[in-house]
Scaffold this motif. Structure first.
Motif, mmCIF file in Angstrom:
data_model
loop_
_atom_site.group_PDB
_atom_site.id
_atom_site.type_symbol
_atom_site.label_atom_id
_atom_site.label_comp_id
_atom_site.label_asym_id
_atom_site.label_seq_id
_atom_site.Cartn_x
_atom_site.Cartn_y
_atom_site.Cartn_z
ATOM 1 N N PHE A 159 11.198 16.811 -31.500
ATOM 2 C CA PHE A 159 11.414 17.041 -32.923
ATOM 3 C C PHE A 159 12.250 18.297 -33.133
ATOM 4 N N THR A 160 13.200 18.225 -34.051
ATOM 5 C CA THR A 160 13.972 19.391 -34.473
ATOM 6 C C THR A 160 13.882 19.506 -35.992
ATOM 7 N N GLU A 161 14.488 20.553 -36.540
ATOM 8 C CA GLU A 161 14.477 20.739 -37.985
ATOM 9 C C GLU A 161 15.213 19.614 -38.714
ATOM 10 N N GLU A 162 16.041 18.848 -38.009
ATOM 11 C CA GLU A 162 16.796 17.768 -38.626
ATOM 12 C C GLU A 162 16.152 16.396 -38.415
ATOM 13 N N LEU A 172 4.107 35.169 -38.910
ATOM 14 C CA LEU A 172 4.382 36.530 -39.386
ATOM 15 C C LEU A 172 5.858 36.876 -39.207
ATOM 16 N N ARG A 173 6.439 36.482 -38.084
ATOM 17 C CA ARG A 173 7.850 36.766 -37.841
ATOM 18 C C ARG A 173 8.738 36.024 -38.842
ATOM 19 N N ILE A 174 8.402 34.767 -39.132
ATOM 20 C CA ILE A 174 9.168 33.997 -40.118
ATOM 21 C C ILE A 174 9.057 34.652 -41.500
ATOM 22 N N LEU A 175 7.860 35.084 -41.852
ATOM 23 C CA LEU A 175 7.649 35.729 -43.150
ATOM 24 C C LEU A 175 8.499 36.986 -43.272
ATOM 25 N N GLU A 176 8.601 37.731 -42.184
ATOM 26 C CA GLU A 176 9.337 39.004 -42.203
ATOM 27 C C GLU A 176 10.853 38.832 -42.119
ATOM 28 N N ALA A 177 11.303 37.836 -41.348
ATOM 29 C CA ALA A 177 12.731 37.778 -41.045
ATOM 30 C C ALA A 177 13.378 36.418 -41.271
ATOM 31 N N GLY A 178 12.588 35.405 -41.649
ATOM 32 C CA GLY A 178 13.146 34.076 -41.855
ATOM 33 C C GLY A 178 14.072 34.026 -43.053
ATOM 34 N N ALA A 179 15.087 33.163 -42.982
ATOM 35 C CA ALA A 179 16.044 33.011 -44.068
ATOM 36 C C ALA A 179 15.479 32.092 -45.137
ATOM 37 N N TYR A 236 11.545 26.266 -39.869
ATOM 38 C CA TYR A 236 11.440 26.705 -38.480
ATOM 39 C C TYR A 236 10.355 25.892 -37.779
ATOM 40 N N LEU A 237 10.678 25.367 -36.594
ATOM 41 C CA LEU A 237 9.687 24.651 -35.798
ATOM 42 C C LEU A 237 9.054 25.607 -34.796
ATOM 43 N N VAL A 238 7.739 25.476 -34.643
ATOM 44 C CA VAL A 238 6.978 26.387 -33.788
ATOM 45 C C VAL A 238 6.252 25.576 -32.722
ATOM 46 N N THR A 285 13.830 25.897 -30.607
ATOM 47 C CA THR A 285 14.980 26.732 -30.262
ATOM 48 C C THR A 285 15.388 27.651 -31.409
ATOM 49 N N ARG A 286 15.457 27.116 -32.639
ATOM 50 C CA ARG A 286 15.889 27.943 -33.763
ATOM 51 C C ARG A 286 14.974 29.142 -33.945
ATOM 52 N N THR A 287 13.688 28.932 -33.900
ATOM 53 C CA THR A 287 12.735 30.020 -34.111
ATOM 54 C C THR A 287 12.874 31.080 -33.032
#
Length: 332
Positions: free
Chosen positions: A136-139, A225-232, A237-239, A283-285
């Protein structure tokens, strides 16, 4: 972000995230949780009252949600009904919490222009064949197969629509299967561990060929937490932790770690519509945000989880008998 509102923070993944935030940051945390059967106040025991508050309330209650969102700098939305078997028996709670609840929170963050992160699942993508080289990817198109995954898919689409239509500053994450402390005994891994501790033979759906992509809840917490701080804003984002294993292998690993014969379990009737395989490409994350999982050795993380349940019988034993009675009634 000095003050976080965390919905569903008394549940399994939410409570792990609350503890992670309080340990790794200086933020204050307010948890909103309806305290259904899957929540447990004991999962939040011992937290600093100067930095932590629990509010008992429904995420679909607009008045309660609005007051809490107004006072917060950011909202992390974990609140969800999440057990597939329960969604097959009664879909309404999943519609109420996952759809109406998410809509209610979105309207509040829109009014107050509050940063929002929505936590979702890889189950919205449906499943993959065992020999499929893809992950699975974001697309990946959504193809949910149960009332649980379809209502989570709907909640994701609501978030995306509020970002595009109303400019809500939101990110989304879809995570693979979590394991670790504080997980309700109805779920696969804690059910097998507590069955052994309880003196009952573990149970395996069907032949156990179904594959899940396992990640420790602590790694999931760090990613959120990282997504909250720095995500666009507007990004998904897939985790995942590259932890694909079939259920039979997981169960045999549990038995081995607990000093039991690897074949000391019973096969039970398979779940209706049981998804075959999940697999996350994170990969994106990893590349965009620099996040990496720490629990890269699944057997080590699983061993620590076994030890936690062995040392916290007072946390899970009060609900064990009722949970097993429900499974027995279903022939599982």
């Amino acid at each position: 972000m000095s003050h976080l509102l965390i919905t569903g923070g008394a549940g399994f993944i939410g409570s792990n995230f609350v503890r992670h935030v309080l340990r790794e940051t200086d933020h204050r945390v307010t948890v909103l949780d309806r305290m259904t059967y899957a929540a447990n106040e004991a999962s939040l025991a011992g937290l600093d009252p100067q930095r932590f508050e629990l509010v008992v309330g429904d995420v679909a209650d607009a008045e309660v949600v609005d007051d809490l969102v107004r006072a917060a700098d950011a909202v992390v939305h974990f609140a969800a009904e999440s057990h597939n078997d329960n969604s097959l028996n009664d879909p309404w709670p999943f519609v109420h919490t996952n759809l109406i609840g998410t809509y209610t929170v979105l309207e509040a963050v829109r009014r107050h222009r509050t940063r929002f992160h929505h936590v979702s699942t890889d189950e919205v993508f449906g499943d993959l064949q065992l020999d499929d080289p893809q992950r699975f990817t974001e697309e990946t198109p959504y193809n949910p197969s149960s009332p649980y995954s379809s209502t989570k898919a709907g909640s994701d689409l609501l978030v995306r629509a509020w970002v595009r239509s109303f400019g809500v500053e939101a990110t989304l994450s879809n995570c693979s299967n979590n394991y670790g402390p504080y997980q309700h005994v109805e779920k696969f891994i804690p059910r097998q561990i507590t069955n052994v501790l309880w003196g009952v033979r573990p149970k395996l759906y069907g032949e156990g060929r179904n594959v899940r992509d396992w990640i420790h809840a602590e790694d999931h917490s760090a990613a959120v937490l990282r997504i909250l701080e720095a995500g666009a804003p507007g990004r998904t984002y897939l985790v995942g932790a590259d932890g694909e294993l079939d259920n039979l292998t997981v169960l045999r690993t549990i038995l081995r770690l607990m000093g039991r014969d690897e074949n000391d379990f019973d096969h039970v009737r398979d779940r209706a519509g049981h998804d075959l395989r999940y697999a996350i490409d994170g990969t994106r994350t990893r590349e965009e945000l620099g996040w990496e999982p720490c629990y890269t050795d699944f057997e080590s993380g699983l061993g620590a989880t076994v030890s936690w349940y062995a040392e916290h019988r007072d946390w899970w034993e009060p609900v064990k008998a009722a949970t097993e009675a429900k499974y027995a009634e279903a022939g599982q």
